[in-house]
Scaffold this motif. Structure first.
Motif, PDB file in Angstrom:
ATOM      1  N   ASP A 178      56.734  67.191  24.687  1.00  0.00           N
ATOM      2  CA  ASP A 178      56.279  65.660  24.485  1.00  0.00           C
ATOM      3  C   ASP A 178      57.335  64.796  25.054  1.00  0.00           C
ATOM      4  OD1 ASP A 178      53.933  66.524  23.122  1.00  0.00           O
ATOM      5  OD2 ASP A 178      54.747  65.909  21.065  1.00  0.00           O
ATOM      6  N   SER A 179      58.499  65.119  24.988  1.00  0.00           N
ATOM      7  CA  SER A 179      59.501  64.080  25.101  1.00  0.00           C
ATOM      8  C   SER A 179      60.022  64.478  26.739  1.00  0.00           C
ATOM      9  CB  SER A 179      60.607  63.965  24.242  1.00  0.00           C
ATOM     10  OG  SER A 179      61.405  65.156  24.243  1.00  0.00           O
ATOM     11  N   ALA A 180      59.491  65.277  27.260  1.00  0.00           N
ATOM     12  CA  ALA A 180      60.067  65.682  28.591  1.00  0.00           C
ATOM     13  C   ALA A 180      60.374  64.429  29.607  1.00  0.00           C
ATOM     14  CB  ALA A 180      59.106  66.524  29.302  1.00  0.00           C
ATOM     15  N   LEU A 181      59.297  63.445  29.701  1.00  0.00           N
ATOM     16  CA  LEU A 181      59.674  62.403  30.271  1.00  0.00           C
ATOM     17  C   LEU A 181      61.059  61.790  30.136  1.00  0.00           C
ATOM     18  CD1 LEU A 181      58.507  60.840  32.669  1.00  0.00           C
ATOM     19  CD2 LEU A 181      57.045  59.475  31.145  1.00  0.00           C
ATOM     20  N   LEU A 182      61.502  61.917  29.000  1.00  0.00           N
ATOM     21  CA  LEU A 182      62.718  61.367  28.547  1.00  0.00           C
ATOM     22  C   LEU A 182      64.061  62.173  28.697  1.00  0.00           C
ATOM     23  CD1 LEU A 182      61.402  59.111  25.678  1.00  0.00           C
ATOM     24  CD2 LEU A 182      62.456  58.286  27.593  1.00  0.00           C
ATOM     25  N   THR A 183      63.924  63.412  28.317  1.00  0.00           N
ATOM     26  CA  THR A 183      64.704  64.445  27.942  1.00  0.00           C
ATOM     27  C   THR A 183      64.863  65.575  28.990  1.00  0.00           C
ATOM     28  OG1 THR A 183      63.473  65.407  26.610  1.00  0.00           O
ATOM     29  CG2 THR A 183      64.710  63.691  25.462  1.00  0.00           C
ATOM     30  N   ALA A 184      64.159  65.826  29.969  1.00  0.00           N
ATOM     31  CA  ALA A 184      64.043  66.828  30.578  1.00  0.00           C
ATOM     32  C   ALA A 184      65.345  67.332  31.003  1.00  0.00           C
ATOM     33  CB  ALA A 184      63.377  66.749  31.845  1.00  0.00           C
ATOM     34  N   ASP A 185      66.400  66.481  31.474  1.00  0.00           N
ATOM     35  CA  ASP A 185      67.574  66.987  32.058  1.00  0.00           C
ATOM     36  C   ASP A 185      68.591  66.735  31.125  1.00  0.00           C
ATOM     37  OD1 ASP A 185      67.708  64.163  32.240  1.00  0.00           O
ATOM     38  OD2 ASP A 185      68.989  64.205  34.320  1.00  0.00           O
ATOM     39  N   LEU A 186      68.531  66.351  29.929  1.00  0.00           N
ATOM     40  CA  LEU A 186      69.631  66.225  28.960  1.00  0.00           C
ATOM     41  C   LEU A 186      70.487  67.176  28.320  1.00  0.00           C
ATOM     42  CD1 LEU A 186      68.201  63.304  26.615  1.00  0.00           C
ATOM     43  CD2 LEU A 186      69.988  62.931  28.692  1.00  0.00           C
ATOM     44  N   VAL A 187      71.653  67.221  28.388  1.00  0.00           N
ATOM     45  CA  VAL A 187      72.522  68.134  27.596  1.00  0.00           C
ATOM     46  C   VAL A 187      73.304  67.162  26.490  1.00  0.00           C
ATOM     47  CG1 VAL A 187      74.206  69.651  27.710  1.00  0.00           C
ATOM     48  CG2 VAL A 187      72.631  69.654  29.534  1.00  0.00           C
ATOM     49  N   LEU A 188      72.840  67.224  25.233  1.00  0.00           N
ATOM     50  CA  LEU A 188      73.528  66.412  24.228  1.00  0.00           C
ATOM     51  C   LEU A 188      74.581  67.325  23.740  1.00  0.00           C
ATOM     52  CD1 LEU A 188      70.629  64.617  22.476  1.00  0.00           C
ATOM     53  CD2 LEU A 188      71.964  63.856  24.396  1.00  0.00           C
ATOM     54  N   ILE A 189      75.820  66.766  23.838  1.00  0.00           N
ATOM     55  CA  ILE A 189      77.184  67.250  23.204  1.00  0.00           C
ATOM     56  C   ILE A 189      78.012  66.449  22.306  1.00  0.00           C
ATOM     57  CG2 ILE A 189      77.227  69.544  25.050  1.00  0.00           C
ATOM     58  CD1 ILE A 189      79.283  67.795  26.543  1.00  0.00           C
ATOM     59  N   SER A 190      78.918  67.002  21.665  1.00  0.00           N
ATOM     60  CA  SER A 190      79.742  66.375  20.901  1.00  0.00           C
ATOM     61  C   SER A 190      80.502  65.271  21.779  1.00  0.00           C
ATOM     62  CB  SER A 190      80.371  67.241  19.911  1.00  0.00           C
ATOM     63  OG  SER A 190      81.340  68.062  20.386  1.00  0.00           O
ATOM     64  N   GLU A 191      81.171  64.597  21.242  1.00  0.00           N
ATOM     65  CA  GLU A 191      82.243  63.611  21.977  1.00  0.00           C
ATOM     66  C   GLU A 191      83.480  64.381  22.463  1.00  0.00           C
ATOM     67  OE1 GLU A 191      83.079  59.973  20.208  1.00  0.00           O
ATOM     68  OE2 GLU A 191      84.640  59.696  21.462  1.00  0.00           O
ATOM     69  N   ALA A 192      83.978  65.318  21.290  1.00  0.00           N
ATOM     70  CA  ALA A 192      84.901  66.047  21.614  1.00  0.00           C
ATOM     71  C   ALA A 192      84.823  66.976  23.031  1.00  0.00           C
ATOM     72  CB  ALA A 192      85.621  66.990  20.400  1.00  0.00           C
ATOM     73  N   ASP A 193      83.855  67.710  23.132  1.00  0.00           N
ATOM     74  CA  ASP A 193      83.375  68.535  24.193  1.00  0.00           C
ATOM     75  C   ASP A 193      83.082  67.868  25.184  1.00  0.00           C
ATOM     76  OD1 ASP A 193      83.315  70.754  22.675  1.00  0.00           O
ATOM     77  OD2 ASP A 193      81.063  71.010  22.441  1.00  0.00           O
ATOM     78  N   PHE A 194      82.565  66.845  25.248  1.00  0.00           N
ATOM     79  CA  PHE A 194      82.354  65.770  26.510  1.00  0.00           C
ATOM     80  C   PHE A 194      83.677  65.475  27.259  1.00  0.00           C
ATOM     81  CE2 PHE A 194      81.269  61.936  28.802  1.00  0.00           C
ATOM     82  CZ  PHE A 194      79.967  62.089  29.027  1.00  0.00           C
TER      83      PHE A 194
END
Lengths: 380, 334, 117, 226
Positions: A168-184
């Motif tokens: 449903d949210s592919a248009l917004l999130t297709a390529d997202l990788v959400l990670i924690s700040e420390a990992d980032f």
């Protein structure tokens, strides 16, 4: 009035009977015409729906984003700037944002790595939330397959996938990788107190302008992007793409109009004789013009309706499948999305104007020329 | 900004109308020099037949301009998001100096083309085409109008500057600007005054129309009254009627009522008003010719029919206005 | 009158008007469909808008290959070579035409020998 | 009923191929009579007939129908006059192919906007009168020569026009069918219709049904036999 209507129906009857005699040719004409309308209507509906989608969804993006510019290029912004912005009156909250691109050499795709603004995601180190496109690009065979990526420094990092965003949210999130700040920070080798940019939320939307002016004094090197700037950019972007498509299709419309004019003016000897007969037995020039206008009107209006209806089905039931190659470009990760059906008067009026009007205009003069045949020619 | 489908469509209509009118103008010049119905010559016959073409083309221009008027307003409304401070069509039209002149020119073309068609139809009922010269002299006046409208529209669209994100560090467009121009001028008229004016001019139009229908005089006055009523009605729509529709005392936009959010209510309001005005002007236009020999038999009846149609349309408009005020939740007066 | 003779003696406009009417109804149905699917779509859009707010997104993930297309509103357009890591900037064709295959993972193969020639 | 005063017709005026098809013609056609224009081909009889039938405007001179001058009228009014006053039968019949017999017959009435069923019944009665009732729904190409001519006559009668104009009506017919045609003409005359036709067929101008023969040569009238 009644006579007028009945007269019109007789004229339409005659013109249809004449069209039916050259059934194959005229059906072909209508089909080609419908296809042109279909292409244009699909492009218009698709981009209007995208505009609608972008406008609605992005209305909740941060009110103001502040970027650091160095020599005109986007740079990391030091955390000390957050204090400066927070001090401005009317600012509700200021938060450093972390996001960046990662090129995955395994499949040639670009991912967007991001630390979510909202703490409620509560991502633990080693955890990630993925967009639906990443699993596809990586050919994940099972739902909870971990994501292995190699950072630029050469470290292989493993993320366990906590969740994958729904289609449903592919248009917004297709390529997202959400990670924690420390990992980032460790993944991209970032020093502790820098951010990609700063998101500012503002209490009263009307004050955005004043706050930006104040902030400019504090941070002369920064670039400020407001929420309405984003919305405008998207409207403009899709307008532009649609316009490009229209301009291309306009060549098709033009070719078709020329063809129609050619067809209308190159009356066969038989048609010309028929018009002569009609005029001799009591049809006025006006009657013949009206009869021919019925022909053009039925063809163009029919093609307009058919093209529009099929375009609607194509765009909203089949996700504009026929244009996918063009719209998709060469993106490795392409969101698989369905758009909210959206259709309005402006679209229909525009479509009508660019498809029916050139056709009508192109045929008017040939029609008149045919209609002015000498009535006595049948006697000669 | 030209690469937008509605703008391309509008420019296409303008270009076609201009080409058509240029040809019509050239033909009108030839006709004025050489028209002689008594002649049985080939040239005269061909000219006569070309008048059929001009009538058809005028019908086309009128319909195309009507569509273009709609598109223009719709498009202005849609583009409002591209300009800072523009809340709706008014803001877009105020983006540069050419927005409103173009709108007025389009309105004018629509009315003038309708008038011309009314004249044309009357002319064609006379067996000697008595108004042909008048008709084509008028064409010469309409040509510059259409060309000017097209030029104004092109200038407007070429000079539209959207306030889109640029890469420099400025945000100059974020400053809020007030809608100026038409909106503020016409809405500054006090609602009560506007309503009284509307009622008074409506009554005057009804009275003069009745006189014209019964005693067959004052038709020119009726046409003038119709034109005045049109202006008063537009002012009243901006000043009081749209706030009633929006149920918001400071929302005056005359275009937003055309939007789906308000159930396309504007059409119910504008269509009878435009029709009524067109018929009234048409009646006035035909009046001077009622004594022309070949038209004397039919023209008076035709004029009275136009007056009656005009009055009927204005009555519908009046009823719609009353209904709007009656059903609105907004209370403007005590 | 039987159906067959009714069809045979029908005026040519009858089927044409029926076809126009059918398509008009189709267009009406399309509008109705858009209207009826609005509540569900609005829910989806609201959920997405919510997502935008929580994550702090600014752009659509439509074209993910270049910085200025992935986040057009965030892009600093002064910067050169901001396309695909292996692709030069050639908008708009950059979004229609892929970069040459093989470039993405290779290295420049110019050697000292090549240069000295 | 129809009178021509000093009428001339030039074709291609002002060009090198200018032709004077009719010259200084004065002619009076009486009501309820059958008149035949005759003469060698190129004598101008067809041009004269089309001026009588308001198909062509004379270059100079005047044409009056029922006392009203029609030669100066714009085409539109000539057309209106033509469809109410005249019914036409052409030499090659000029029926429209691909359209059924009855629809062909109905065509001249279409611009008047009559009620469809009423018009269809009227067309059917005309066809029945001429013995074509059973072939009403056939495509026009399926009729034989004589039937085609009768369909053309039915078409000429659909608007109840008082004048029937026929151009070489029997050129393509054999003797029997010519006789039949003349009988129909006789019937029409007895109903009060005026008939004008061109012909260089002796069977026509020697027939007892014909009242007046106008002889033409080189665009001029050289004699009228009453």
């Amino acid at each position: 009035m009644k006579h007028w209507l009945r007269r019109q129906r007789y004229l339409a009857d005659f013109t249809l009977a004449a069209l039916a005699r050259r059934r194959v040719k005229n059906t072909g004409l209508i089909v080609i015409y419908s296809i042109i309308v279909f292409v244009l209507a699909s492009a218009m509906m698709f981009s209007a729906a995208l505009r609608h989608e972008a406008g609605t969804v992005l209305a909740k993006s941060p009110e103001l984003i502040v970027q650091q510019l160095v020599m005109g290029r986007h740079e990391m912004i030091p955390g000390s700037e957050i204090e400066k912005l927070a001090g401005i009156r009317g600012v509700a909250a200021v938060k450093g944002r972390l996001w960046g691109y990662f090129y995955d050499s395994v499949n040639g795709a670009n991912y967007t790595f991001m630390v979510p603004d909202d703490d409620s995601y509560d991502l633990q180190p080693g955890e990630a939330i993925l967009g639906e496109g990443i699993g596809k690009a990586r050919d994940f065979t099972w739902d909870t397959a971990p994501l292995f990526v190699t950072s630029l420094a050469g470290k292989m990092v493993k993320f366990t996938v906590r969740e994958t965003f729904a289609d449903d949210s592919a248009l917004l999130t297709a390529d997202l990788v959400l990670i924690s700040e420390a990992d980032f920070r460790s993944f991209f080798d970032l020093p502790p107190d820098v951010y990609t940019d700063i998101g500012v939320s503002i209490r009263n939307e009307r004050e955005i302008g004043t706050i930006v002016q104040k902030a400019q004094l504090v941070m002369p090197n920064a670039r400020f992007v407001t929420r309405s700037d984003i919305e405008r950019t998207y409207q403009r972007l899709f307008d532009w793409r649609e316009g490009l498509m229209t301009a291309l299709a306009a060549a098709g419309v033009l070719a078709f109009a020329i063809f129609a004019a050619e067809k209308a003016s190159g009356l066969s000897a038989e048609e010309a004789r028929e018009i002569g007969i009609l005029k001799a037995i009591g049809w006025d020039t006006g009657d013949v013009i009206a009869m021919k206008l019925w022909e053009g009107g039925l063809i163009s209006f029919g093609a307009f309706l058919a093209g529009t209806v099929f375009a609607y089905i194509h765009v909203f039931s089949f996700q504009a499948g026929l244009f996918e190659p063009i719209l998709k470009g060469w993106a490795v990760i392409y969101p698989d999305f369905a758009l909210a059906p959206y259709i309005d008067g402006l679209q229909l009026a525009t479509l009508f104007a660019i498809t029916v009007i050139p056709y009508t205009a192109a045929t008017l003069v040939p029609i008149w020329r045919a209609a002015t045949a000498d009535p006595d020619q049948v006697m000669r | 900004m030209i690469f937008q489908t509605p703008i391309l469509a509008l420019l296409l209509i303008s270009a076609l109308s201009s080409v058509v009118m240029l040809w019509a103008g050239w033909f009108a010049l030839r006709l004025l020099l050489r028209w002689d119905l008594a002649s049985g010559s080939r040239a005269q016959l061909e000219m006569e037949r070309a008048t059929d073409l001009v009538s058809t083309l005028f019908g086309f221009v009128m319909l195309a301009q009507l569509l273009s008027l709609l598109l223009y307003v719709f498009n202005a409304d849609r583009m409002a998001t591209l300009f800072v401070g523009a809340m709706c069509a008014v803001g877009t039209l105020n983006n540069n100096d050419w927005g409103f002149p173009t709108l007025y020119a389009k309105l004018a073309i629509f009315f003038v083309a309708t008038m011309w068609l009314i004249l044309d139809r009357a002319d064609r009922t006379g067996h000697d085409y008595p108004l042909t010269r008048v008709k084509f002299a008028l064409v010469l006046l309409i040509v510059p109008l259409v060309l000017a409208a097209g030029a104004s529209e092109l200038t407007y669209f070429l000079n539209l500057q959207a306030d889109v994100i640029t890469s420099c560090c400025s945000t100059e467009f974020t400053a809020d600007t007030e809608d100026a121009g038409l909106g503020s001028d016409m809405s500054s008229l006090a609602p009560a005054t506007a309503l009284w004016l509307l009622a008074a001019s409506g009554a005057a139009v009804a009275l003069i129309g009745a006189v014209s229908l019964i005693w067959k005089r004052g038709t020119m006055l009726f046409a003038a009254a119709g034109a005045v009523f049109f202006v008063v009605a537009l002012t009243a729509i901006i000043s009081v009627i749209s706030p009633y529709v929006y149920e918001h005392p400071t929302h005056h936009c005359p275009f937003c009522i055309l939007k789906p959010e308000y159930n396309y209510f504007g059409y119910v309001l504008y269509v009878p008003l435009f029709l009524g005005t067109a018929f009234a002007l048409g009646a006035g236009l035909l009046q001077p010719f009622r004594k022309v020999e070949s038209l004397a038999a039919t023209l008076p009846a035709r004029i009275r029919k136009q007056v009656a149609l005009s009055l009927a349309s204005f009555v519908v408009f009046g009823l719609v206005v009353l209904w709007t005020i009656w059903q609105s939740q907004l209370i403007l007066f005590g | 009158m039987s159906l067959r003779s009714a069809i045979a003696s029908a005026r040519p406009t009858t089927p044409a008007f029926i076809a126009i009417a059918v398509f008009s109804v189709g267009l009406g149905l399309a509008g109705l469909h858009a209207k009826l699917s609005e509540p569900a779509e609005n829910l989806r859009l609201a959920a997405n808008a919510d997502l935008v707010e929580r994550i702090g997104l600014t752009d659509l993930a439509l074209f993910t290959e270049a910085r200025y297309t992935r986040h057009p509103s965030m892009a600093d357009l002064h910067t050169a070579f901001q396309d695909h890591p292996a692709s030069f900037e050639h908008f708009p064709s950059g979004i229609f035409v892929p970069p040459p295959t093989g470039l993405a993972s290779g290295t420049l193969s110019t050697s000292i020998e090549d240069l000295s020639q | 009923m129809i009178s021509l005063k000093n009428v001339s017709k030039l074709y291609n005026e002002g060009r090198p191929n200018e032709v004077c098809a009719a010259q200084d013609i004065d002619l009076e056609l009486a009501r309820n009579k059958v008149t035949v224009l005759t003469g060698p081909s190129g004598s101008g009889k067809t041009t004269l007939l089309s001026m009588i039938g308001c198909l062509t405007r004379p270059t100079t001179g005047r044409v009056f129908v029922d006392g009203a001058m029609v030669s100066g009228l714009p085409e539109k009014f000539q057309t209106e006059l033509r469809r109410t006053k005249f019914g036409f039968v052409f030499q090659r019949f000029n029926l429209i192919r691909g359209v059924s017999v009855i629809e062909n017959v109905m065509l001249p009435a279409a611009p008047l906007g009559p009620e469809y069923h009423e018009l269809r019944e009227r067309a059917q009665s005309r066809l029945e009168r001429l013995g074509l009732g059973a072939k009403a729904d056939m495509p026009i190409e399926f009729l034989s020569g004589g039937e085609t001519q009768r369909a053309a006559i039915a078409r000429a009668l659909i608007n109840d026009a008082p004048v029937l104009i026929a151009d070489e009506p029997t050129a393509n017919l054999d003797t029997v069918l010519t006789e039949r045609f003349l009988e129909i003409v006789g019937e029409l005359q007895s109903e009060g219709k005026t008939v004008v036709m061109t012909s260089h067929d002796p069977r026509i101008w020697q027939s007892s049904h014909v009242n007046t023969v106008v002889r033409m040569q080189d665009g001029r009238i050289i004699g009228v036999d009453a």
